[in-house]
Design a protein around this motif. Sequence first.
Motif, PDB file in Angstrom:
ATOM      1  N   GLY A 163       0.792  -1.222   0.000  1.00 48.74           N
ATOM      2  CA  GLY A 163       0.000   0.000   0.000  1.00 48.74           C
ATOM      3  C   GLY A 163       0.824   1.271   0.000  1.00 48.74           C
ATOM      4  N   VAL A 164       2.138   1.182   0.186  1.00 45.22           N
ATOM      5  CA  VAL A 164       2.982   2.378   0.223  1.00 45.22           C
ATOM      6  C   VAL A 164       4.193   2.130  -0.661  1.00 45.22           C
ATOM      7  CG1 VAL A 164       4.314   3.983   1.640  1.00 45.22           C
ATOM      8  CG2 VAL A 164       2.260   2.919   2.582  1.00 45.22           C
ATOM      9  N   LEU A 165       4.173   2.697  -1.860  1.00 42.01           N
ATOM     10  CA  LEU A 165       5.301   2.629  -2.773  1.00 42.01           C
ATOM     11  C   LEU A 165       5.641   4.056  -3.175  1.00 42.01           C
ATOM     12  CD1 LEU A 165       4.140  -0.315  -5.067  1.00 42.01           C
ATOM     13  CD2 LEU A 165       5.751  -0.427  -3.181  1.00 42.01           C
ATOM     14  N   GLY A 166       6.720   4.584  -2.665  1.00 37.56           N
ATOM     15  CA  GLY A 166       7.032   5.966  -2.974  1.00 37.56           C
ATOM     16  C   GLY A 166       8.441   6.359  -2.599  1.00 37.56           C
ATOM     17  N   VAL A 167       8.789   7.600  -2.937  1.00 34.97           N
ATOM     18  CA  VAL A 167      10.118   8.150  -2.699  1.00 34.97           C
ATOM     19  C   VAL A 167       9.963   9.438  -1.909  1.00 34.97           C
ATOM     20  CG1 VAL A 167      12.260   8.933  -3.766  1.00 34.97           C
ATOM     21  CG2 VAL A 167      10.898   7.161  -4.882  1.00 34.97           C
ATOM     22  N   TYR A 168      10.766   9.570  -0.838  1.00 29.21           N
ATOM     23  CA  TYR A 168      10.649  10.712   0.059  1.00 29.21           C
ATOM     24  C   TYR A 168      12.039  11.285   0.346  1.00 29.21           C
ATOM     25  CZ  TYR A 168       6.070   8.614   0.720  1.00 29.21           C
ATOM     26  OH  TYR A 168       4.828   8.078   0.505  1.00 29.21           O
ATOM     27  N   VAL A 169      12.087  12.601   0.557  1.00 30.87           N
ATOM     28  CA  VAL A 169      13.334  13.293   0.846  1.00 30.87           C
ATOM     29  C   VAL A 169      13.190  14.035   2.175  1.00 30.87           C
ATOM     30  CG1 VAL A 169      14.865  15.179   0.162  1.00 30.87           C
ATOM     31  CG2 VAL A 169      14.050  13.566  -1.554  1.00 30.87           C
ATOM     32  N   TYR A 170      14.183  13.807   3.058  1.00 32.16           N
ATOM     33  CA  TYR A 170      14.252  14.552   4.308  1.00 32.16           C
ATOM     34  C   TYR A 170      15.326  15.621   4.183  1.00 32.16           C
ATOM     35  CZ  TYR A 170      15.420  15.866   9.083  1.00 32.16           C
ATOM     36  OH  TYR A 170      15.682  16.580  10.223  1.00 32.16           O
ATOM     37  N   SER A 171      15.006  16.855   4.576  1.00 33.55           N
ATOM     38  CA  SER A 171      15.951  17.964   4.585  1.00 33.55           C
ATOM     39  C   SER A 171      16.339  18.289   6.021  1.00 33.55           C
ATOM     40  CB  SER A 171      15.327  19.204   3.931  1.00 33.55           C
ATOM     41  OG  SER A 171      16.078  20.364   4.224  1.00 33.55           O
ATOM     42  N   ARG A 172      17.646  18.284   6.310  1.00 34.72           N
ATOM     43  CA  ARG A 172      18.091  18.624   7.658  1.00 34.72           C
ATOM     44  C   ARG A 172      17.844  20.096   7.953  1.00 34.72           C
ATOM     45  NH1 ARG A 172      24.204  17.956  10.035  1.00 34.72           N
ATOM     46  NH2 ARG A 172      24.517  19.770   8.707  1.00 34.72           N
ATOM     47  N   GLU A 173      17.969  20.943   6.947  1.00 37.96           N
ATOM     48  CA  GLU A 173      17.775  22.378   7.162  1.00 37.96           C
ATOM     49  C   GLU A 173      16.324  22.716   7.450  1.00 37.96           C
ATOM     50  OE1 GLU A 173      18.505  26.552   4.707  1.00 37.96           O
ATOM     51  OE2 GLU A 173      19.841  24.834   4.388  1.00 37.96           O
ATOM     52  N   VAL A 174      15.411  22.112   6.698  1.00 38.52           N
ATOM     53  CA  VAL A 174      13.977  22.380   6.877  1.00 38.52           C
ATOM     54  C   VAL A 174      13.380  21.490   7.956  1.00 38.52           C
ATOM     55  CG1 VAL A 174      11.742  22.466   5.680  1.00 38.52           C
ATOM     56  CG2 VAL A 174      13.837  23.075   4.456  1.00 38.52           C
ATOM     57  N   ASP A 175      14.036  20.344   8.227  1.00 38.50           N
ATOM     58  CA  ASP A 175      13.591  19.372   9.226  1.00 38.50           C
ATOM     59  C   ASP A 175      12.197  18.843   8.906  1.00 38.50           C
ATOM     60  OD1 ASP A 175      13.640  17.747  11.461  1.00 38.50           O
ATOM     61  OD2 ASP A 175      12.911  19.318  12.823  1.00 38.50           O
ATOM     62  N   SER A 176      12.038  18.376   7.662  1.00 38.91           N
ATOM     63  CA  SER A 176      10.748  17.806   7.271  1.00 38.91           C
ATOM     64  C   SER A 176      10.950  16.868   6.082  1.00 38.91           C
ATOM     65  CB  SER A 176       9.747  18.910   6.909  1.00 38.91           C
ATOM     66  OG  SER A 176      10.183  19.609   5.758  1.00 38.91           O
ATOM     67  N   TRP A 177       9.943  16.011   5.869  1.00 37.55           N
ATOM     68  CA  TRP A 177       9.915  15.083   4.752  1.00 37.55           C
ATOM     69  C   TRP A 177       8.969  15.605   3.674  1.00 37.55           C
ATOM     70  CZ3 TRP A 177      12.862  10.685   4.328  1.00 37.55           C
ATOM     71  CH2 TRP A 177      13.443  10.181   5.497  1.00 37.55           C
ATOM     72  N   ARG A 178       9.241  15.237   2.417  1.00 36.29           N
ATOM     73  CA  ARG A 178       8.315  15.518   1.319  1.00 36.29           C
ATOM     74  C   ARG A 178       8.435  14.419   0.276  1.00 36.29           C
ATOM     75  NH1 ARG A 178      11.262  17.872  -2.898  1.00 36.29           N
ATOM     76  NH2 ARG A 178      13.361  18.544  -2.264  1.00 36.29           N
ATOM     77  N   ASN A 179       7.354  14.208  -0.439  1.00 32.22           N
ATOM     78  CA  ASN A 179       7.305  13.194  -1.478  1.00 32.22           C
ATOM     79  C   ASN A 179       7.809  13.769  -2.801  1.00 32.22           C
ATOM     80  OD1 ASN A 179       5.093  11.974  -3.762  1.00 32.22           O
ATOM     81  ND2 ASN A 179       6.328  10.526  -2.613  1.00 32.22           N
ATOM     82  N   ILE A 180       8.549  12.954  -3.577  1.00 33.60           N
ATOM     83  CA  ILE A 180       8.976  13.355  -4.912  1.00 33.60           C
ATOM     84  C   ILE A 180       8.596  12.254  -5.887  1.00 33.60           C
ATOM     85  CG2 ILE A 180      10.872  14.792  -4.058  1.00 33.60           C
ATOM     86  CD1 ILE A 180      12.795  12.585  -4.935  1.00 33.60           C
ATOM     87  N   PRO A 181       8.391  12.589  -7.162  1.00 33.80           N
ATOM     88  CA  PRO A 181       7.974  11.558  -8.138  1.00 33.80           C
ATOM     89  C   PRO A 181       9.121  10.636  -8.517  1.00 33.80           C
ATOM     90  CG  PRO A 181       8.263  13.679  -9.236  1.00 33.80           C
ATOM     91  CD  PRO A 181       8.398  13.947  -7.755  1.00 33.80           C
ATOM     92  N   PHE A 182       8.767   9.406  -8.798  1.00 31.08           N
ATOM     93  CA  PHE A 182       9.721   8.414  -9.294  1.00 31.08           C
ATOM     94  C   PHE A 182       9.350   8.153 -10.740  1.00 31.08           C
ATOM     95  CE2 PHE A 182      11.242   4.005  -9.898  1.00 31.08           C
ATOM     96  CZ  PHE A 182      12.547   4.134  -9.448  1.00 31.08           C
ATOM     97  N   ILE A 183      10.144   8.716 -11.682  1.00 27.90           N
ATOM     98  CA  ILE A 183       9.700   8.750 -13.074  1.00 27.90           C
ATOM     99  C   ILE A 183      10.311   7.644 -13.928  1.00 27.90           C
ATOM    100  CG2 ILE A 183       9.221  11.224 -13.033  1.00 27.90           C
ATOM    101  CD1 ILE A 183      11.889  11.678 -14.418  1.00 27.90           C
TER     102      ILE A 183
END
Length: 305
Positions: A163-183
């Motif tokens: 149910g969870v297939l995805g790519v995520y990036v954590y930024s140390r400066e922003v201190d948060s995760w976000r999803n990015i596309p896997f093309i």
Amino acid sequence: MADLPTHTIVFEILTRLPAKDVGCSKGVCKQWYALLSTQDFVRIHCSRSVVSSNQRVLLIDDLTCSVRPIISNNNDYGPSSIVTFPFHHQNNDVSILSHLNGLLCVCLNHTYELLLWNPTTTAFKRLSTPDSHGFYINNLDAIGLYVDADDDYKVLHIKRRSGVLGVYVYSREVDSWRNIPFITRQEYLSPHFNWSAGTFCGGTLYFTVCKCWIGGTNVVICFDVNSEQFKEISFPPIPSNGMVQGVLVNVKNVLHMFASTGMFEMTIDLWTLQGDYWIKVLSCPPIPPDIIVIVVRYNTLCDKW
């Protein structure tokens, strides 16, 4: 000293100090903190630390962590020094997933939490969040630690589970995760493919992706850390009629691969990546099947993992 330009002090003097002293020097003023945090300073500091007397290995056993110097003239280890884990852990609990410029990305096996940890300064940061980011599943997920053009340290997390297939990036400066596309091909996110840990080299994270060690698909997935785009390149041109395994290594900011193949005898070749093509550097004599050696070593360069 007062007559010396700041640039000279930072890049000619402070680049020769141990990592702990550099950390203390960041507290002198805001200008020093900014200069000592740049990738240019990190690169020069590391290059001036690459001597045999600074080579060390970080060892983690059931409950303790230790650092031992490598004695280069006889391939032995010197006396160990204990490194205290600054976070709560259980027996056989800490797994190292990725490392870059003194920073480790580790997983706590009993909670599946991801952490960033600097063993030199003992500072650490938990990456887990209430919305289920920052949790790592062994044999399903893949991790890569990198730094972008803005000197922001980031973690790329390939998540593959029901149910969870995805790519995520954590930024140390922003201190948060976000999803990015896997093309690239979505099938590579399937649990049927095995992903290696990411190897950071020249502004790109590289992963080996293998469907099967015997006669299966073997590719290298490249992630440009600034454009955040994925692309696929081929494995080196090696026979695929037996077991195939590729281990990526960054050698002086040039990507290399130790590629092994065979069934009754294993052949190991060293390849280097030039553009999108592999060039063979050397070949090793065939290894009989009763000799299987897997070596994972984390080096330090003057207190920098």
